[in-house]
Design a protein around this motif. Structure first.
Motif, PDB file in Angstrom:
ATOM      1  N   VAL A 265      74.437  31.792   5.169  1.00  0.00           N
ATOM      2  CA  VAL A 265      73.352  30.819   5.197  1.00  0.00           C
ATOM      3  C   VAL A 265      72.769  30.647   6.595  1.00  0.00           C
ATOM      4  O   VAL A 265      71.755  29.957   6.754  1.00  0.00           O
ATOM      5  CB  VAL A 265      73.811  29.455   4.650  1.00  0.00           C
ATOM      6  N   HIS A 266      73.379  31.261   7.596  1.00  0.00           N
ATOM      7  CA  HIS A 266      72.803  31.227   8.937  1.00  0.00           C
ATOM      8  C   HIS A 266      71.628  32.193   9.077  1.00  0.00           C
ATOM      9  O   HIS A 266      70.925  32.168  10.092  1.00  0.00           O
ATOM     10  CB  HIS A 266      73.869  31.537   9.987  1.00  0.00           C
ATOM     11  N   SER A 267      71.427  33.047   8.075  1.00  0.00           N
ATOM     12  CA  SER A 267      70.303  33.977   8.087  1.00  0.00           C
ATOM     13  C   SER A 267      69.043  33.285   7.591  1.00  0.00           C
ATOM     14  O   SER A 267      68.963  32.862   6.437  1.00  0.00           O
ATOM     15  CB  SER A 267      70.608  35.189   7.197  1.00  0.00           C
ATOM     16  N   GLU A 268      68.051  33.170   8.445  1.00  0.00           N
ATOM     17  CA  GLU A 268      66.806  32.502   8.062  1.00  0.00           C
ATOM     18  C   GLU A 268      66.102  33.244   6.939  1.00  0.00           C
ATOM     19  O   GLU A 268      65.491  32.618   6.055  1.00  0.00           O
ATOM     20  CB  GLU A 268      65.877  32.381   9.279  1.00  0.00           C
ATOM     21  N   ARG A 269      66.187  34.565   6.935  1.00  0.00           N
ATOM     22  CA  ARG A 269      65.544  35.349   5.876  1.00  0.00           C
ATOM     23  C   ARG A 269      66.203  35.095   4.527  1.00  0.00           C
ATOM     24  O   ARG A 269      65.519  34.972   3.504  1.00  0.00           O
ATOM     25  CB  ARG A 269      65.591  36.841   6.212  1.00  0.00           C
ATOM     26  N   VAL A 270      67.515  35.021   4.508  1.00  0.00           N
ATOM     27  CA  VAL A 270      68.224  34.756   3.259  1.00  0.00           C
ATOM     28  C   VAL A 270      67.871  33.373   2.740  1.00  0.00           C
ATOM     29  O   VAL A 270      67.582  33.194   1.552  1.00  0.00           O
ATOM     30  CB  VAL A 270      69.750  34.886   3.460  1.00  0.00           C
ATOM     31  N   VAL A 271      67.884  32.388   3.626  1.00  0.00           N
ATOM     32  CA  VAL A 271      67.597  31.010   3.215  1.00  0.00           C
ATOM     33  C   VAL A 271      66.163  30.892   2.693  1.00  0.00           C
ATOM     34  O   VAL A 271      65.915  30.229   1.672  1.00  0.00           O
ATOM     35  CB  VAL A 271      67.829  30.029   4.383  1.00  0.00           C
ATOM     36  N   ALA A 272      65.218  31.527   3.365  1.00  0.00           N
ATOM     37  CA  ALA A 272      63.815  31.467   2.931  1.00  0.00           C
ATOM     38  C   ALA A 272      63.649  32.076   1.544  1.00  0.00           C
ATOM     39  O   ALA A 272      62.928  31.541   0.692  1.00  0.00           O
ATOM     40  CB  ALA A 272      62.930  32.178   3.937  1.00  0.00           C
ATOM     41  N   SER A 273      64.323  33.200   1.310  1.00  0.00           N
ATOM     42  CA  SER A 273      64.240  33.865   0.008  1.00  0.00           C
ATOM     43  C   SER A 273      64.897  33.015  -1.073  1.00  0.00           C
ATOM     44  O   SER A 273      64.389  32.893  -2.189  1.00  0.00           O
ATOM     45  CB  SER A 273      64.903  35.239   0.091  1.00  0.00           C
ATOM     46  N   LEU A 274      66.054  32.423  -0.761  1.00  0.00           N
ATOM     47  CA  LEU A 274      66.719  31.526  -1.710  1.00  0.00           C
ATOM     48  C   LEU A 274      65.805  30.345  -2.053  1.00  0.00           C
ATOM     49  O   LEU A 274      65.673  29.969  -3.230  1.00  0.00           O
ATOM     50  CB  LEU A 274      68.031  31.032  -1.125  1.00  0.00           C
ATOM     51  N   LYS A 275      65.211  29.770  -1.028  1.00  0.00           N
ATOM     52  CA  LYS A 275      64.335  28.616  -1.236  1.00  0.00           C
ATOM     53  C   LYS A 275      63.174  28.965  -2.156  1.00  0.00           C
ATOM     54  O   LYS A 275      62.848  28.195  -3.081  1.00  0.00           O
ATOM     55  CB  LYS A 275      63.816  28.124   0.116  1.00  0.00           C
ATOM     56  N   ASP A 276      62.551  30.117  -1.944  1.00  0.00           N
ATOM     57  CA  ASP A 276      61.452  30.550  -2.798  1.00  0.00           C
ATOM     58  C   ASP A 276      61.909  30.691  -4.248  1.00  0.00           C
ATOM     59  O   ASP A 276      61.201  30.294  -5.178  1.00  0.00           O
ATOM     60  CB  ASP A 276      60.889  31.882  -2.306  1.00  0.00           C
TER      61      ASP A 276
END
Length: 324
Positions: A265-276
């Motif tokens: 979850v420290h990956s901004e790309r992963v979090v952004a994709s999860l959020k979408d």
């Protein structure tokens, strides 16, 4: 009233003692646990739990009895509960003790005991979880062979597969292939294959490749970026599944958060994709950071078991001086 929380994980084992009467909260750490299905795993887990407790009791000095203990142990099985209780009892007398897997304490800590959202654990493995009080709702959690989509292990595995496809001109160009070979000191992916099947590249080593993927993505590698985006979609899918299960069970449930825990979850790309992914299902759900670590979640659960209200200001003060 003395409460004890224990969080045994694959990275470390944490313990926490809460003394409401004297306004004291203490933390201690020990080595990681291992899977309980082997004798060596049980030996390692016992050592981890007891070393953490012994370090805690050194701080607590004369305290040798607690009213309630809640132990959150990753990968625990029902048949091992009494064994773990006996290990705890060798260190400290406990009037009452509960042994559970790691998801309940993670959710309790993340939500400060409110259970007002879905938990996503995305570390070496992955799982989505919610506990309504009577019923659990779960998505994923099947381990690295059958699942763990979006986890650090999964990201590392996808990076190796991408490197192989590039090396055979079956996939897009990526810097990941060369970086992985350099990382393991191999000249070809046949060497990687041999070491994996000989258990010389273990799950933890595979999970560490997620850091390599993150760096490559930051440097503009499109394959690495795609892997992280897909990881977020997989984790978001776990969250949506749990939200749907809970809504189908009780449409009045208010689940306003998705709490994200674990190294991925420290990956901004992963979090952004999860959020979408989550917001395509319900734009009102907030993607939230955990309020407390799992060991505090275990402490909260021990307090709830005795219907005791904790003074979280005592815990907050103790956390300021500890890297938990």
């Amino acid at each position: 009233m003395l409460l004890l929380g224990i969080d045994g994980g694959q990275t470390s084992t944490k313990s926490c003692l809460y003394d409401h009467e004297n306004g004291i909260c203490l933390f201690a750490s020990g080595p990681p646990i291992d899977h309980m299905l082997t004798f060596n795993g049980q030996v390692k887990t016992k050592q981890a739990i007891q070393q953490s407790l012994q370090a805690l009791l050194v701080q607590a000095k004369l305290i040798r009895k607690v009213d309630m203990a809640f132990a959150s142990i990753s990968g625990v099985h029902k048949e091992h509960e009494e064994l773990i209780k006996s290990w705890i009892a060798e260190c400290v007398q406990v009037d009452a003790c509960m042994i559970e897997g790691d998801v309940k304490a993670n959710l309790s800590g993340a939500s400060n005991g409110k259970n007002d959202g879905v938990l996503i654990i995305a570390g070496g493995g992955s799982i989505g979880y919610y506990f309504e009080g009577r019923r659990e709702f779960v998505a994923g959690g099947y381990g690295h062979i059958l699942g763990d989509e979006g986890s650090a292990y999964w990201i590392g595995l996808q990076s190796i597969k991408a490197g192989i496809r590039d090396s055979e001109s079956r996939g897009p160009k990526t810097v990941l292939g060369k970086q992985i070979l350099d990382h393991f000191g191999e000249e070809s992916f046949w060497g990687i294959k041999k070491r994996i099947h000989a258990d010389k590249i273990q799950r933890s080593h595979m999970a560490q490749l997620s850091l390599l993927v993150e760096r490559a993505a930051a440097d503009g590698d499109e394959v690495a970026q795609d892997i992280l985006q897909r990881a977020g979609e997989e984790l978001g899918g776990l969250a949506v599944s749990v939200l749907q299960q809970a809504k189908a069970y009780d449409s009045t449930l208010r689940l306003d958060h998705v709490y994200m825990t674990g190294g991925v979850v420290h990956s901004e790309r992963v979090v952004a994709s999860l959020k979408d992914t989550v917001h395509r299902y319900n734009a009102a759900v907030r993607i939230s950071k955990p309020q407390y670590p799992p060991v505090v979640g275990a402490l909260i659960l021990s307090a709830q078991a005795l219907q005791v209200r904790m003074d979280m200001s005592i815990v907050n003060l103790a956390l300021q001086g500890d890297e938990i």
